[in-house]
Design a protein around this motif. Structure first.
Motif, PDB file in Angstrom:
ATOM      1  N   GLY A  44      45.488 126.265  93.076  1.00  0.00           N
ATOM      2  CA  GLY A  44      46.493 126.407  94.278  1.00  0.00           C
ATOM      3  C   GLY A  44      46.254 125.725  95.469  1.00  0.00           C
ATOM      4  O   GLY A  44      46.987 125.504  96.465  1.00  0.00           O
ATOM      5  N   GLY A  45      44.931 125.108  95.578  1.00  0.00           N
ATOM      6  CA  GLY A  45      44.621 124.442  96.769  1.00  0.00           C
ATOM      7  C   GLY A  45      44.132 125.206  97.843  1.00  0.00           C
ATOM      8  O   GLY A  45      44.396 124.774  99.197  1.00  0.00           O
ATOM      9  N   ALA A  46      44.213 126.675  97.599  1.00  0.00           N
ATOM     10  CA  ALA A  46      43.837 127.436  98.854  1.00  0.00           C
ATOM     11  C   ALA A  46      42.561 127.723  99.190  1.00  0.00           C
ATOM     12  O   ALA A  46      42.342 128.564 100.153  1.00  0.00           O
ATOM     13  N   TRP A  47      41.489 127.353  98.498  1.00  0.00           N
ATOM     14  CA  TRP A  47      40.244 127.410  98.825  1.00  0.00           C
ATOM     15  C   TRP A  47      39.760 129.002  98.662  1.00  0.00           C
ATOM     16  O   TRP A  47      39.073 129.551  99.502  1.00  0.00           O
ATOM     17  N   SER A  48      40.465 129.706  98.002  1.00  0.00           N
ATOM     18  CA  SER A  48      40.595 131.235  98.177  1.00  0.00           C
ATOM     19  C   SER A  48      39.565 132.035  97.482  1.00  0.00           C
ATOM     20  O   SER A  48      38.864 131.608  96.360  1.00  0.00           O
ATOM     21  N   SER A  49      39.195 133.140  97.691  1.00  0.00           N
ATOM     22  CA  SER A  49      38.207 133.920  97.185  1.00  0.00           C
ATOM     23  C   SER A  49      38.702 134.355  95.828  1.00  0.00           C
ATOM     24  O   SER A  49      37.790 134.731  94.950  1.00  0.00           O
ATOM     25  N   ALA A  50      40.193 134.825  95.680  1.00  0.00           N
ATOM     26  CA  ALA A  50      40.399 135.128  94.501  1.00  0.00           C
ATOM     27  C   ALA A  50      40.216 134.166  93.242  1.00  0.00           C
ATOM     28  O   ALA A  50      39.853 134.549  92.163  1.00  0.00           O
ATOM     29  N   ALA A  51      40.308 132.749  93.780  1.00  0.00           N
ATOM     30  CA  ALA A  51      40.193 131.944  92.642  1.00  0.00           C
ATOM     31  C   ALA A  51      38.699 131.803  92.056  1.00  0.00           C
ATOM     32  O   ALA A  51      38.507 131.713  91.024  1.00  0.00           O
TER      33      ALA A  51
END
Length: 395
Positions: free
Chosen positions: A253-260
Motif C-alpha cells: 500500500g506504500g504506507a510504510w505501515s506497522s500493520a504490513a
C-alpha cells in the motif's frame, strides 16, 4: 570586509532571528504538541508578510509526518502566519483537488508533501497550477524528481524562481543505519547468531517500492552493514528467505505501515524460527512504524518482551519517533536514525516567511544553511535544502 561578505553575514543573521521566530530549537526534540488546523484569526505580523499558506501532507496517519505537522503548526503560529492544513490521505487525486481548492481561495504559498513521490510530472502539474495563480511552492520531505533526475524540476528555468525543496539527502539514512547495524553486530555477534552457524540471518521491510528514500535505505542499510562486517573478517549477512529474489518485503500500500510489517513478520516466524534452526536474527526497517509492527510480531512469539532472561532480536528503524525512542529505552528496539521533524518544520517556516517577505528561494536556503549546521544546500541546486539525519540508540 568586502560588500559580498557583508551581505552574506547580514542574511545569515536575519535568518537566525527568523528561525527563532519559527520555533527556536532546531535540534528536533519531537515532544508531542496539540496540532491546530489553522492559525488564530487576525492580521499577520511583520514576519509573515502577506502570506496565506496552504500545507498539504501526504498522509496525516504517518507517524513521522504527524510529528512534522505538530512542529510546523507551532512554528507557523509563533510566526503569525495564516495557514490551513490538508490531508492527502495517501491519494494524489485527493491532494490535487485540495490544491485546486486552496488556489481558488487565493492561498499564495503552497507547502506540499507530495503523495506521488519521485514524480516530476506530478510536481510540474502542481507548479503549473500555482504559477497560473501567482503562488509559490515549497515542496518538502518526499522527493519530487526521479532518482538520477535531480534538478530537472527545481533547476528548470520555468520554475526555479517560484519553487524550493526542504528535505533530506536520501542515501544518508541508509548509510547511517547500515553503519549502526554493522557496528552493533560486531559487538554482539555470538549473541545475535542464535543458531551458531556464523552468519546473521536478517529480514528487511521496505516502505514503498518507488520511494527514493526507501530504495536507498533498503540498499545501504544492508550494503554498509556488510561492509563493516567483511572489513572485520566476518561474513556478509544472509536474507532469511533464500528463495527471495528481492531481499526485502514491501508494504504494497506504500504506507510504510506497522500493520504490513506485523503481518509479514508473523507469517515469517511461522516458518523461520528457532525450532527449525533458521530463526530471523535481525530486523531492518525503512521506518519506525514498520519496526514497531515487526516488534509486535516478535513479542507475540515470546521475543523482545523486555523481561529478564527473554531473548531480544535486534530491530532497527528510521525516524526516531517518540514511540520508537520509548521502545529503545525499554530495551525492545535496538536503534533508529533520527529524521529531525522540528528541524524540518523550522526550515519550512523560515522559507515561508522569507518568501512572503520577497527573499528569493535560493537566498533563503543559503541563509538557513548558514544559520545552523544541521542544514546544507544541495550541491548544484541552490533552492534545495537538506536537513541532516543522525543515529539514535538512546545512549
Amino acid at each position: 570586509m568586502n560588500k559580498k561578505k557583508l551581505v552574506s553575514l547580514l542574511l545569515a543573521l536575519a535568518m537566525v532571528f527568523a528561525l527563532a521566530a519559527c520555533g527556536g530549537d532546531t535540534q528536533g526534540n519531537q515532544e508531542s504538541q496539540t496540532p491546530s488546523t489553522s492559525s488564530p484569526s487576525g492580521e499577520n505580523n511583520a514576519s509573515s508578510g502577506d502570506a496565506k499558506v496552504a500545507v498539504f501532507y501526504y498522509n496525516y496517519a504517518d507517524t513521522y509526518i504527524a510529528s512534522v505537522r505538530t512542529a510546523l503548526d507551532a512554528a507557523l503560529d509563533a510566526a503569525g502566519v495564516t495557514y490551513q492544513d490538508f490531508d492527502g490521505n495517501n491519494n494524489q487525486t485527493t491532494q490535487n483537488e485540495a490544491i485546486d481548492t486552496a488556489l481558488a481561495d487565493n492561498y499564495n504559498i503552497l507547502v506540499v508533501n507530495m503523495v506521488t513521490t519521485g514524480s516530476s510530472d506530478t510536481a510540474k502539474a502542481i507548479l503549473d497550477k500555482a504559477a497560473a495563480k501567482g503562488a509559490k511552492v515549497i515542496f518538502f520531505n518526499r522527493a519530487i524528481e526521479e532518482d538520477g533526475a535531480e534538478g530537472s524540476v527545481l533547476g528548470a528555468d520555468t520554475y526555479k524562481d517560484m519553487v524550493s525543496f526542504v528535505g533530506t539527502d536520501a542515501p544518508e539514512a541508509g548509510h547511517l543505519q547500515g553503519q549502526m547495524i554493522g557496528e552493533y553486530l560486531l559487538e554482539n555477534y555470538d549473541t545475535v547468531d542464535l543458531n551458531g552457524d556464523g552468519v546473521i540471518s536478517y529480514a528487511m521491510f521496505k516502505g514503498d517500492e518507488a520511494n527514493v528514500e526507501a530504495i536507498y535505505r533498503t540498499q545501504y542499510g544492508v550494503e554498509d552493514a556488510n561492509k563493516v562486517l567483511t572489513e572485520a573478517g566476518k561474513p556478509e549477512m544472509a536474507y532469511f528467505d533464500p528463495a527471495s529474489s528481492s531481499g526485502y518485503q514491501v508494504d504494497m500500500g506504500g504506507a510504510w505501515s506497522s500493520a504490513a510489517a506485523l503481518e509479514y513478520m508473523t507469517t515469517n516466524l511461522a516458518q523461520y524460527n528457532e525450532t527449525n534452526g533458521n530463526m530471523i536474527e535481525l530486523v531492518i526497517c525503512n521506518n519506525d512504524n514498520m519496526a514497531e509492527g515487526a516488534i509486535s510480531a516478535l513479542q507475540a512469539a515470546g521475543y523482545n518482551t523486555g523481561a529478564e532472561g527473554s531473548k531480544t532480536i535486534p530491530v532497527f528503524g528510521v525516524d526516531a519517533t517518540d514511540s520508537a525512542q520509548a521502545l529503545i529505552a525499554q530495551g525492545v528496539m535496538t536503534g533508529t536514525v533520527k529524521q529531525d521533524a522540528e528541524g524540518m518544520a523550522n526550515a519550512i517556516c523560515e522559507m515561508v516567511t522569507s518568501t512572503a517577505a520577497g527573499t528569493s528561494m535560493a537566498d533563503a536556503a543559503a541563509a538557513i544553511a548558514s544559520s545552523n549546521e544541521i542544514y546544507t544546500v544541495a550541491e548544484g541546486i541552490d533552492n534545495k535544502l537538506y536537513v541532516a539525519y543522525a543515529p539514535f540508540t538512546g545512549k
